[in-house]
Write a protein that holds these residues in place. Structure first.
Motif, short mmCIF file in Angstrom:
data_model
loop_
_atom_site.label_atom_id
_atom_site.label_comp_id
_atom_site.label_asym_id
_atom_site.label_seq_id
_atom_site.Cartn_x
_atom_site.Cartn_y
_atom_site.Cartn_z
N THR A 140 0.82 -1.21 0.00
CA THR A 140 0.00 0.00 0.00
C THR A 140 0.85 1.25 0.00
N ARG A 163 -11.27 1.23 0.43
CA ARG A 163 -11.19 -0.04 1.14
C ARG A 163 -12.60 -0.57 1.35
N LEU A 190 -4.84 4.45 5.26
CA LEU A 190 -4.62 5.22 4.04
C LEU A 190 -4.32 6.68 4.37
N ILE A 231 -6.48 3.32 -5.85
CA ILE A 231 -5.90 2.23 -5.06
C ILE A 231 -7.00 1.57 -4.25
N ASP A 233 -7.32 -1.02 -1.35
CA ASP A 233 -6.54 -1.67 -0.30
C ASP A 233 -7.39 -2.74 0.40
N THR A 259 -4.39 -4.08 -3.73
CA THR A 259 -3.50 -4.74 -2.79
C THR A 259 -4.30 -5.58 -1.80
#
Length: 335
Positions: A140, A163, A190, A231, A233, A259
């Protein structure tokens, strides 16, 4: 008994090689049962043939690392030792650090393992990258650093981090406050990464302008995200439907990094993890790459890697022992 010598006259500071209180050399002596002596910049190694050969290789790698402006901390030393013991010299030689981003405080974020270098390369060259592996491998953090770099260089207009809002064995549903207050605990890692990389002031300004968005995965539904670095996560806690929904948010000029750690799935047992499934679904598609991290790639405190190893070993042993061995007369816990 074998003796080998390494000359370090061209190394600026022998202290960096040996470490504080010679901790690096002491570690090598413990791991390989050798004696190491420094005589005016000429390092002599005494021991059995294979051990001396391995230690010489490691010291040569250490010298190269220092010339590459890397620090030889305990994590780096154990990474080198582990791979040399396993005969993976090429992996170590190709893991010399690469600067990914310079933070607001002037600190360089460097890759520390071969897998991290492959991961960074994949993110730069592919539209979608999956980073899968245990906690502490930098998945991350490196993704956030590359997102900040792309934003700074005007390659994207927004950074979006998300997320799934899944509790890790705890129920946060009755926390006080508004909706944002309730979801903030899920997104805190984050926030922490962005605070560290771009600074609190820059973070707050860009959030206010809408250039940085941190939100639960459910907020992504129905959107098309153009010119964004996105992103996802903790993706092991997405369902198959959520993973498909997220990946189809991809718009023009955007990049996605996903991720997760498939050994830490918090979904109900009747739900299938989208991260486990996606490798089979998307395998072989051009522009999508999967990077797998191993426990050797853990770059947090040394004990994190030891903890990962211990759980792996425990799970293997549990698979070979009947459940009855943990209950009844064999259970040693207190009532």
């Amino acid at each position: 008994m074998l003796e080998q010598s390494i000359n370090t006259d061209d190394l600026q500071d022998i202290v960096d090689l040996f470490g504080s209180f010679d901790e690096n050399i002491k570690l090598l002596q413990r791991e390989f049962n050798v004696n190491i002596i420094n005589r005016g910049g000429n390092i002599k190694i005494f021991g059995e043939v294979d051990d001396v050969s391995n230690v010489k290789k490691i010291i040569e790698i250490m010298i190269c690392s220092l010339k590459n402006n890397e620090t030889l901390d305990d994590k780096k030393m154990r990474y080198i030792i582990s791979h040399v013991k396993n005969g993976k010299m090429n992996v170590v030689k190709n893991s010399f650090g690469e600067c990914v981003f310079v933070t607001s405080k002037g600190r360089s974020i460097m890759t520390k393992t071969f897998s991290q270098k492959k991961y960074v390369k994949s993110i730069r060259e592919n539209t979608i990258t999956f980073g899968i592996g245990p906690a502490g491998t930098g998945k991350t953090y490196l993704a956030v650093a590359l997102a900040a770099k792309a934003f700074r260089e005007n390659k994207v207009d927004r950074i979006i981090l998300t997320r799934p809002a899944i509790e890790a064995g705890e129920n946060l549903g009755f926390l006080p406050g508004d909706l944002q207050s309730k979801v903030d605990p899920y997104l805190r890692p984050l926030y922490d990464a962005l605070f560290d990389i771009i600074g609190t002031d820059s973070f707050n300004k860009n959030v206010d302008r809408g250039n940085i968005e941190i939100a639960p995965l459910a907020y992504m539904r129905g959107r098309t995200l153009d010119s964004s670095f996105i992103i996802l996560d903790e993706a092991q806690n997405t369902t198959s439907e959520q993973m498909k929904m997220f990946l189809t948010r991809l718009g023009f000029g955007s990049k996605i990094v996903v991720t997760g750690d498939i050994t830490q799935i918090d979904l109900p047992k009747n739900k299938r993890s989208g991260l486990v499934e996606v490798n089979k679904v998307l395998k072989g598609i051009d522009g999508i790459q999967f990077i797998e991290f191993k426990k050797e790639d853990v770059v947090r405190h040394r004990l994190v890697q030891d903890i990962v190893n211990a759980y792996d070993n425990y799970n293997v042993s549990c698979n070979n022992i009947a459940d009855r061995d943990f209950v009844g007369e064999n259970w040693k816990g207190e009532n």
